[in-house]
Motif scaffolding. Structure first.
Motif, mmCIF file in Angstrom:
data_model
loop_
_atom_site.group_PDB
_atom_site.id
_atom_site.type_symbol
_atom_site.label_atom_id
_atom_site.label_comp_id
_atom_site.label_asym_id
_atom_site.label_seq_id
_atom_site.Cartn_x
_atom_site.Cartn_y
_atom_site.Cartn_z
ATOM 1 N N ILE A 1 0.575 -1.203 -0.096
ATOM 2 C CA ILE A 1 -0.127 -0.105 -0.470
ATOM 3 C C ILE A 1 0.851 1.644 -0.340
ATOM 4 C CG2 ILE A 1 -1.490 1.066 1.803
ATOM 5 C CD1 ILE A 1 -3.272 -0.923 0.474
ATOM 6 N N ARG A 2 1.947 1.284 0.658
ATOM 7 C CA ARG A 2 3.028 2.067 1.005
ATOM 8 C C ARG A 2 3.525 2.550 -0.371
ATOM 9 N NH1 ARG A 2 7.474 1.663 4.052
ATOM 10 N NH2 ARG A 2 6.593 -0.636 4.592
ATOM 11 N N ARG A 3 3.743 1.329 -0.619
ATOM 12 C CA ARG A 3 4.395 1.707 -2.552
ATOM 13 C C ARG A 3 3.007 2.088 -3.120
ATOM 14 N NH1 ARG A 3 6.267 -4.243 -3.890
ATOM 15 N NH2 ARG A 3 5.104 -4.042 -4.977
ATOM 16 N N ASP A 4 2.082 2.180 -3.133
ATOM 17 C CA ASP A 4 1.204 1.574 -4.035
ATOM 18 C C ASP A 4 0.845 4.114 -4.399
ATOM 19 O OD1 ASP A 4 0.166 -0.257 -5.268
ATOM 20 O OD2 ASP A 4 -1.209 -0.605 -3.979
ATOM 21 N N LEU A 5 1.099 4.483 -2.861
ATOM 22 C CA LEU A 5 0.550 5.651 -2.603
ATOM 23 C C LEU A 5 1.895 6.708 -2.586
ATOM 24 C CD1 LEU A 5 -1.970 5.382 0.193
ATOM 25 C CD2 LEU A 5 -1.952 5.431 -2.441
ATOM 26 N N ALA A 6 3.730 5.523 -2.288
ATOM 27 C CA ALA A 6 4.295 6.296 -2.708
ATOM 28 C C ALA A 6 4.782 7.614 -3.721
ATOM 29 C CB ALA A 6 5.597 5.714 -2.615
ATOM 30 N N SER A 7 4.336 7.590 -4.744
ATOM 31 C CA SER A 7 4.419 9.091 -5.981
ATOM 32 C C SER A 7 3.558 9.622 -5.792
ATOM 33 C CB SER A 7 4.750 8.509 -6.715
ATOM 34 O OG SER A 7 4.062 6.710 -7.586
ATOM 35 N N LEU A 8 2.166 9.186 -4.820
ATOM 36 C CA LEU A 8 0.912 9.872 -4.600
ATOM 37 C C LEU A 8 1.533 11.349 -4.911
ATOM 38 C CD1 LEU A 8 -1.966 10.016 -4.074
ATOM 39 C CD2 LEU A 8 -1.791 10.759 -1.865
ATOM 40 N N TYR A 9 1.796 12.546 -4.238
ATOM 41 C CA TYR A 9 2.126 13.535 -4.254
ATOM 42 C C TYR A 9 3.062 14.409 -5.391
ATOM 43 C CZ TYR A 9 0.275 14.072 0.091
ATOM 44 O OH TYR A 9 -1.101 13.502 1.250
ATOM 45 N N GLU A 10 4.512 12.936 -5.949
ATOM 46 C CA GLU A 10 4.657 13.406 -6.905
ATOM 47 C C GLU A 10 4.007 13.004 -8.318
ATOM 48 O OE1 GLU A 10 8.850 11.121 -6.941
ATOM 49 O OE2 GLU A 10 8.076 10.731 -8.900
ATOM 50 N N ASP A 11 3.019 12.516 -7.717
ATOM 51 C CA ASP A 11 1.950 12.633 -9.551
ATOM 52 C C ASP A 11 1.265 14.055 -9.692
ATOM 53 O OD1 ASP A 11 3.473 9.295 -10.152
ATOM 54 O OD2 ASP A 11 1.581 8.198 -9.101
ATOM 55 N N ILE A 12 0.636 14.522 -8.417
ATOM 56 C CA ILE A 12 -0.435 15.399 -7.954
ATOM 57 C C ILE A 12 0.746 16.077 -8.304
ATOM 58 C CG2 ILE A 12 -2.128 17.080 -6.914
ATOM 59 C CD1 ILE A 12 -2.085 13.632 -5.072
ATOM 60 N N ARG A 13 2.112 16.317 -8.253
ATOM 61 C CA ARG A 13 2.608 17.654 -8.178
ATOM 62 C C ARG A 13 2.618 17.836 -9.610
ATOM 63 N NH1 ARG A 13 4.821 17.397 -3.098
ATOM 64 N NH2 ARG A 13 6.335 15.968 -3.886
ATOM 65 N N GLU A 14 2.999 16.553 -10.407
ATOM 66 C CA GLU A 14 3.510 17.053 -11.836
ATOM 67 C C GLU A 14 2.581 17.339 -12.489
ATOM 68 O OE1 GLU A 14 5.272 12.836 -13.278
ATOM 69 O OE2 GLU A 14 4.793 13.281 -15.413
ATOM 70 N N SER A 15 1.147 16.364 -12.741
ATOM 71 C CA SER A 15 -0.177 16.941 -13.159
ATOM 72 C C SER A 15 -1.121 18.416 -12.937
ATOM 73 C CB SER A 15 -1.522 16.051 -13.130
ATOM 74 O OG SER A 15 -1.709 16.268 -11.716
ATOM 75 N N LEU A 16 0.313 19.112 -11.776
ATOM 76 C CA LEU A 16 -0.138 20.167 -11.875
ATOM 77 C C LEU A 16 0.850 21.218 -12.332
ATOM 78 C CD1 LEU A 16 -1.553 20.157 -7.738
ATOM 79 C CD2 LEU A 16 -3.221 20.382 -9.930
ATOM 80 N N GLY A 17 1.436 20.341 -13.041
ATOM 81 C CA GLY A 17 3.049 21.243 -13.129
ATOM 82 C C GLY A 17 3.181 22.160 -14.803
ATOM 83 N N LYS A 18 2.337 21.616 -15.443
ATOM 84 C CA LYS A 18 2.274 22.080 -16.942
ATOM 85 C C LYS A 18 0.941 23.143 -16.872
ATOM 86 C CE LYS A 18 2.736 17.185 -18.062
ATOM 87 N NZ LYS A 18 2.040 16.560 -17.427
ATOM 88 N N VAL B 1 -7.320 23.003 -9.863
ATOM 89 C CA VAL B 1 -6.532 21.394 -9.105
ATOM 90 C C VAL B 1 -8.072 20.822 -9.672
ATOM 91 C CG1 VAL B 1 -6.066 20.288 -7.140
ATOM 92 C CG2 VAL B 1 -5.616 22.401 -7.269
ATOM 93 N N VAL B 2 -8.889 21.662 -8.960
ATOM 94 C CA VAL B 2 -9.979 20.604 -9.793
ATOM 95 C C VAL B 2 -9.990 19.522 -11.275
ATOM 96 C CG1 VAL B 2 -13.069 20.222 -9.602
ATOM 97 C CG2 VAL B 2 -11.597 21.636 -7.837
ATOM 98 N N GLY B 3 -10.175 21.037 -11.793
ATOM 99 C CA GLY B 3 -9.883 20.499 -12.984
ATOM 100 C C GLY B 3 -9.112 19.357 -13.639
ATOM 101 N N ARG B 4 -7.751 19.907 -13.036
ATOM 102 C CA ARG B 4 -6.810 18.319 -13.690
ATOM 103 C C ARG B 4 -7.660 17.400 -13.059
ATOM 104 N NH1 ARG B 4 -4.541 20.498 -16.783
ATOM 105 N NH2 ARG B 4 -2.740 21.378 -16.947
ATOM 106 N N ALA B 5 -8.361 16.995 -11.762
ATOM 107 C CA ALA B 5 -8.723 16.011 -11.334
ATOM 108 C C ALA B 5 -9.326 15.025 -11.789
ATOM 109 C CB ALA B 5 -8.894 16.852 -9.713
ATOM 110 N N ILE B 6 -10.483 15.726 -12.306
ATOM 111 C CA ILE B 6 -11.939 15.733 -13.159
ATOM 112 C C ILE B 6 -10.872 15.264 -14.852
ATOM 113 C CG2 ILE B 6 -13.426 16.495 -14.938
ATOM 114 C CD1 ILE B 6 -14.569 16.750 -11.827
ATOM 115 N N GLU B 7 -10.356 16.143 -15.668
ATOM 116 C CA GLU B 7 -9.724 15.316 -16.622
ATOM 117 C C GLU B 7 -8.665 14.177 -15.644
ATOM 118 O OE1 GLU B 7 -6.710 18.754 -18.072
ATOM 119 O OE2 GLU B 7 -5.743 17.605 -19.300
#
Ligand code: FPP
Ligand code: MG
Length: 390
Positions: A73-90, A186-192
């Motif tokens: 579970i920890r591994r599944d979530l390890a990149s959670l914030y990294e993935d989120i930050r990446e999706s908000l980076g562009k 952030v909501v827009g990206r989440a919906i995407e």
């Protein structure tokens, strides 16, 4: 965790298991800061005594449920914030830092944790192992954390908050207008991200979740409920503003696992009851925890004019609270009087008991699933949520 899995007696190891879990999730979960203050509830004790579930059950769990699943579970979530930050980076250079501000790994990530644990427990129950499905379930956990955090950015604007998680709130750093736009982004990206999953039912559940959040916030702003309606209004607001997020995310991962409507309902109800308990505990903490523990000012709800469960229960013993509730504690001395009367009443105790009932109900729902170590983690997490101090 190893010691826990090797144990025949959940009760004896309950406290040490909690500490081990906390260590296991530290860094990601900030779980180490959760304090365990009270013994397990009656239902938990029943589980402990009857061994539902226990190590024997875990041993007979399905093939995709192996020891060390907490690490998975920890591994599944390890990149959670990294993935989120990446999706908000562009995005525009000025928008990115605001949108990414609360995704600094300092949150408890409770929602993604619950979502992924329940996903894995349901996958075990249905014996599902598709990696594509698990990737999508991880996306749900990501989307849920994004929507939750966006709502906090907006909430801080509405509440004129000055701090969150021991740092200045986004509205203080960048101002209200930019914060609102960043929350929208952030909501827009989440919906995407959600749309890219190509699951109509999941998309529908996530959009219902957003609508509920907005309606819950509006219900909170609107203080028009009569004395008789107040508690029902508070519970409905609590579902929409807090519990719906967990309920719909749990249902979403069950949909992805191919659950039928009855199992989807179990997933939804588990999330709902846990979410209700979570908010009730939050409402107690507003009266009893220090601002340092909360990372934001204590007794904030009264100052915002909000009558939560502890006050509503206290008003049974002290009806003089009713006019204060009606005027949203807006007269000098109202907040102090209400705070004092809540502490002199059984309001805090009754709220904790109600939270405990919701937790018991969540546990009952969970018991419908086949035994697995993910189910065990969820039992423990439920207990921790009930006894947290922040
Ligand atoms: C925290 O409330 C806030 C929420 C749980 C949800 C707020 C929802 C909105 C502002 C609607 C907008 C929604 C989206 C998706 C952008 P709180 O003030 O009780 O908690 P706090 O003490 O942590 O601030
Ligand atoms: Mg707030």
């Amino acid at each position: 965790m190893t010691a826990f899995l090797a144990s025949q007696r959940f009760a004896i190891l309950f406290a040490s298991h909690n500490r081990q879990l906390c260590r296991a999730y530290s860094g990601l979960q900030k779980c180490e800061s959760l304090l365990f203050t009270s013994p397990p509830s009656l239902l938990f004790q029943h589980q402990i005594q009857t061994g539902v579930p226990n190590i024997t059950n875990v041993a007979t769990a399905s093939a995709n449920d192996k020891p060390g699943n907490d690490a998975m579970i920890r591994r599944d979530l390890a990149s959670l914030y990294e993935d989120i930050r990446e999706s908000l980076g562009k995005s525009q250079a000025t928008l990115t830092p605001i949108a990414q501000y609360y995704f600094d790994g300092e949150g408890k990530a409770i929602r993604p944790m619950i979502t992924m644990c329940l996903a894995k427990a349901i996958n075990c129950h249905l014996n599902q192992i598709s990696s594509d499905m698990i990737e999508k379930q991880k996306k749900v956990a990501q989307v849920v954390e994004m929507i939750h955090t966006a709502s906090l950015v907006h909430d801080d604007v509405i509440d004129l908050a000055e701090s969150r998680r021991n740092k200045s709130s986004a509205n203080v750093v960048w101002g209200q207008k930019r914060s609102i736009v960043a929350g929208d982004f952030v909501v827009g990206r989440a919906i995407e991200i959600c749309a890219a999953m190509q699951s109509d039912p999941v998309f529908e559940l996530i959009t219902k979740m957003v609508a509920d959040l907005v309606n819950g916030e509006l219900m909170q702003l609107d203080g028009s409920a009569t004395e008789d309606e107040r508690f029902a209004h508070y519970l409905e607001k609590t579902f929409k503003k807090t519990a719906s997020l967990i309920a719909y995310s749990c249902q979403s991962v069950s949909v992805l696992a191919g659950a039928d409507s009855s199992l989807q309902n179990i997933a939804f109800q588990f999330g709902r009851q846990l979410g209700m308990a979570f908010q009730l505990v939050d409402d107690v903490l507003d009266f009893v925890a220090t601002s340092a523990q909360l990372g934001k000012p204590a007794a904030a709800d009264l100052r915002l004019g909000l009558a939560t469960a502890p006050v509503l229960f206290a008003a049974h013993k002290f009806p003089e609270l009713n006019p204060l509730i009606q005027r949203r504690f807006n007269q000098p001395g109202d907040v102090e009087t209400a705070f004092y009367l809540v502490h002199r009443s059984d309001g805090l105790q009754r709220t904790k008991e109600l939270a405990s009932q919701y937790c018991d109900d969540a546990v009952t729902k969970l018991a419908h699933l086949s035994p697995s170590s993910y189910q065990q983690i969820l039992y423990t997490l439920t207990h921790e949520l009930l006894n947290r101090m922040k």
